[in-house]
Design a protein around this motif. Structure first.
Motif, PDB file in Angstrom:
ATOM      1  N   LEU A   1       2.525  -7.019  -3.797  1.00 52.79           N
ATOM      2  CA  LEU A   1       1.123  -6.755  -4.117  1.00 52.79           C
ATOM      3  C   LEU A   1       0.236  -7.233  -2.979  1.00 52.79           C
ATOM      4  O   LEU A   1       0.590  -8.168  -2.250  1.00 52.79           O
ATOM      5  N   LYS A   2      -0.918  -6.635  -2.839  1.00 52.24           N
ATOM      6  CA  LYS A   2      -1.859  -7.042  -1.800  1.00 52.24           C
ATOM      7  C   LYS A   2      -2.227  -8.516  -1.952  1.00 52.24           C
ATOM      8  O   LYS A   2      -2.343  -9.238  -0.964  1.00 52.24           O
ATOM      9  N   GLU A   3      -2.389  -8.968  -3.203  1.00 49.01           N
ATOM     10  CA  GLU A   3      -2.734 -10.371  -3.450  1.00 49.01           C
ATOM     11  C   GLU A   3      -1.645 -11.298  -2.911  1.00 49.01           C
ATOM     12  O   GLU A   3      -1.931 -12.370  -2.380  1.00 49.01           O
ATOM     13  N   GLU A   4      -0.372 -10.906  -3.072  1.00 49.05           N
ATOM     14  CA  GLU A   4       0.740 -11.721  -2.555  1.00 49.05           C
ATOM     15  C   GLU A   4       0.697 -11.774  -1.031  1.00 49.05           C
ATOM     16  O   GLU A   4       0.949 -12.824  -0.431  1.00 49.05           O
ATOM     17  N   LEU A   5       0.381 -10.646  -0.411  1.00 48.05           N
ATOM     18  CA  LEU A   5       0.307 -10.594   1.050  1.00 48.05           C
ATOM     19  C   LEU A   5      -0.835 -11.473   1.563  1.00 48.05           C
ATOM     20  O   LEU A   5      -0.664 -12.232   2.524  1.00 48.05           O
ATOM     21  N   ALA A   6      -1.992 -11.394   0.912  1.00 49.12           N
ATOM     22  CA  ALA A   6      -3.143 -12.196   1.324  1.00 49.12           C
ATOM     23  C   ALA A   6      -2.847 -13.687   1.146  1.00 49.12           C
ATOM     24  O   ALA A   6      -3.199 -14.501   2.013  1.00 49.12           O
ATOM     25  N   GLU A   7      -2.184 -14.040   0.060  1.00 51.00           N
ATOM     26  CA  GLU A   7      -1.834 -15.452  -0.175  1.00 51.00           C
ATOM     27  C   GLU A   7      -0.881 -15.954   0.916  1.00 51.00           C
ATOM     28  O   GLU A   7      -1.047 -17.050   1.441  1.00 51.00           O
ATOM     29  N   PHE A   8       0.132 -15.141   1.266  1.00 48.21           N
ATOM     30  CA  PHE A   8       1.059 -15.515   2.334  1.00 48.21           C
ATOM     31  C   PHE A   8       0.289 -15.744   3.630  1.00 48.21           C
ATOM     32  O   PHE A   8       0.546 -16.709   4.349  1.00 48.21           O
ATOM     33  N   CYS A   9      -0.656 -14.867   3.922  1.00 47.95           N
ATOM     34  CA  CYS A   9      -1.456 -15.003   5.138  1.00 47.95           C
ATOM     35  C   CYS A   9      -2.232 -16.316   5.129  1.00 47.95           C
ATOM     36  O   CYS A   9      -2.221 -17.056   6.115  1.00 47.95           O
ATOM     37  N   ARG A  10      -2.892 -16.604   4.022  1.00 49.14           N
ATOM     38  CA  ARG A  10      -3.669 -17.856   3.936  1.00 49.14           C
ATOM     39  C   ARG A  10      -2.774 -19.072   4.120  1.00 49.14           C
ATOM     40  O   ARG A  10      -3.118 -20.015   4.829  1.00 49.14           O
ATOM     41  N   GLU A  11      -1.611 -19.056   3.467  1.00 51.97           N
ATOM     42  CA  GLU A  11      -0.694 -20.196   3.529  1.00 51.97           C
ATOM     43  C   GLU A  11      -0.088 -20.395   4.913  1.00 51.97           C
ATOM     44  O   GLU A  11       0.358 -21.490   5.242  1.00 51.97           O
ATOM     45  N   ASN A  12      -0.058 -19.331   5.721  1.00 53.65           N
ATOM     46  CA  ASN A  12       0.604 -19.417   7.022  1.00 53.65           C
ATOM     47  C   ASN A  12      -0.347 -19.248   8.196  1.00 53.65           C
ATOM     48  O   ASN A  12       0.087 -18.968   9.318  1.00 53.65           O
TER      49      ASN A  12
ATOM     50  N   LEU B   1      -2.619 -16.972   8.877  1.00 53.89           N
ATOM     51  CA  LEU B   1      -2.880 -15.612   9.350  1.00 53.89           C
ATOM     52  C   LEU B   1      -4.194 -15.128   8.743  1.00 53.89           C
ATOM     53  O   LEU B   1      -4.533 -15.505   7.626  1.00 53.89           O
ATOM     54  N   PRO B   2      -4.929 -14.265   9.442  1.00 50.53           N
ATOM     55  CA  PRO B   2      -6.132 -13.688   8.832  1.00 50.53           C
ATOM     56  C   PRO B   2      -5.741 -12.942   7.555  1.00 50.53           C
ATOM     57  O   PRO B   2      -4.755 -12.200   7.539  1.00 50.53           O
ATOM     58  N   SER B   3      -6.494 -13.149   6.477  1.00 50.97           N
ATOM     59  CA  SER B   3      -6.113 -12.568   5.192  1.00 50.97           C
ATOM     60  C   SER B   3      -7.012 -11.420   4.757  1.00 50.97           C
ATOM     61  O   SER B   3      -6.954 -10.981   3.614  1.00 50.97           O
ATOM     62  N   SER B   4      -7.837 -10.913   5.680  1.00 52.00           N
ATOM     63  CA  SER B   4      -8.698  -9.783   5.331  1.00 52.00           C
ATOM     64  C   SER B   4      -8.076  -8.493   5.839  1.00 52.00           C
ATOM     65  O   SER B   4      -7.223  -8.508   6.719  1.00 52.00           O
ATOM     66  N   GLY B   5      -8.510  -7.392   5.264  1.00 52.61           N
ATOM     67  CA  GLY B   5      -8.033  -6.083   5.694  1.00 52.61           C
ATOM     68  C   GLY B   5      -7.353  -5.345   4.559  1.00 52.61           C
ATOM     69  O   GLY B   5      -7.216  -5.850   3.447  1.00 52.61           O
ATOM     70  N   SER B   6      -6.907  -4.136   4.870  1.00 55.59           N
ATOM     71  CA  SER B   6      -6.228  -3.305   3.871  1.00 55.59           C
ATOM     72  C   SER B   6      -4.819  -3.820   3.643  1.00 55.59           C
ATOM     73  O   SER B   6      -4.292  -4.641   4.410  1.00 55.59           O
ATOM     74  N   LYS B   7      -4.182  -3.323   2.608  1.00 54.07           N
ATOM     75  CA  LYS B   7      -2.808  -3.711   2.317  1.00 54.07           C
ATOM     76  C   LYS B   7      -1.899  -3.371   3.500  1.00 54.07           C
ATOM     77  O   LYS B   7      -1.041  -4.159   3.885  1.00 54.07           O
ATOM     78  N   GLN B   8      -2.110  -2.206   4.092  1.00 51.61           N
ATOM     79  CA  GLN B   8      -1.288  -1.797   5.232  1.00 51.61           C
ATOM     80  C   GLN B   8      -1.492  -2.728   6.426  1.00 51.61           C
ATOM     81  O   GLN B   8      -0.551  -3.097   7.105  1.00 51.61           O
ATOM     82  N   GLU B   9      -2.741  -3.135   6.666  1.00 50.69           N
ATOM     83  CA  GLU B   9      -3.026  -4.059   7.770  1.00 50.69           C
ATOM     84  C   GLU B   9      -2.358  -5.408   7.532  1.00 50.69           C
ATOM     85  O   GLU B   9      -1.786  -5.995   8.462  1.00 50.69           O
ATOM     86  N   LEU B  10      -2.414  -5.906   6.295  1.00 43.80           N
ATOM     87  CA  LEU B  10      -1.759  -7.178   5.974  1.00 43.80           C
ATOM     88  C   LEU B  10      -0.250  -7.066   6.150  1.00 43.80           C
ATOM     89  O   LEU B  10       0.389  -7.965   6.699  1.00 43.80           O
ATOM     90  N   THR B  11       0.324  -5.956   5.693  1.00 46.31           N
ATOM     91  CA  THR B  11       1.768  -5.738   5.835  1.00 46.31           C
ATOM     92  C   THR B  11       2.167  -5.755   7.310  1.00 46.31           C
ATOM     93  O   THR B  11       3.128  -6.431   7.696  1.00 46.31           O
TER      94      THR B  11
END
Length: 193
Positions: free
Chosen positions: A22-33, A35-45
């Motif tokens: 999920l996008k929320e899981e990707l954003a959380e991973f970014c915050r925890e590590n 990484l910038p957590s903004s952007g589309s799901k594809q950008e986060l991936t």
């Protein structure tokens, strides 16, 4: 049944890309590590895959929009560059088209691709898009995998419930590989019977 691996900093990038998150899981991973957590799901991936492959942080590409000031809109007004679908635009189109008007994806793309055309042409384009939508199967953008899956499930399983479609979706996204509907996904329902 295969279980989706937990997303960790040492997850293999290829394994990561072969599962659904999920996008929320990707954003959380970014915050925890870090990484910038903004952007589309594809950008986060893409950002996470780059991090998993290289160990480096990839900064997001700045997409600052220059928005045009919108005065009074008439049918002779030209569609502005970098149009943002505002309440003022919505009010204009609802007044001309009717209460059923909505900024659907195809119309938004038309507006962005046709700066310099008149709003009268935009109204004609909207009506054309709605007619085409009635005649053909709508293409759902890639980031909306759930919507595509549910639509395809119902096309193949008339009479089934949304709960059944969701159970099959949850089963599918736990598997490695693509997330497109396949008849084999009905195995998720057979385990209940």
């Amino acid at each position: 049944m295969n279980t989706r691996p937990e997303l960790l900093p040492n997850t293999d990038a290829a394994v990561f890309r072969s599962y659904y998150y999920l996008k929320e899981e990707l954003a959380e991973f970014c915050r925890e590590n870090g990484l910038p957590s903004s952007g589309s799901k594809q950008e986060l991936t893409d950002r996470i895959a780059y991090f998993l492959e290289t160990g480096r942080v990839q900064e997001p590409i700045s997409k600052r929009r220059k928005t045009a000031a919108v005065g009074e809109i008439t049918e002779d007004t030209l569609v502005e560059e970098n149009l943002v679908c505002s309440e003022k635009h919505r009010a204009f189109f609802k007044e001309r088209i009717g209460k059923s008007f909505s900024f659907n994806v195809a119309f938004q793309k038309w507006l962005k691709a046709n700066a310099g055309r008149t709003y009268a042409e935009a109204i004609e384009a909207y009506h054309r898009i709605i007619e085409e939508k009635k005649k053909s199967r709508t293409v759902i953008d890639r980031q909306f995998e759930y919507n595509t899956y549910i639509r395809d499930f119902f096309e193949d399983n008339q009479g089934r419930s949304l709960d059944e479609a969701i159970k099959c979706w949850k089963y599918k996204k736990s598997l490695k590989g693509h997330n497109r509907y396949e008849r084999a996904d009905l195995a998720a329902l057979e385990s209940e019977e």
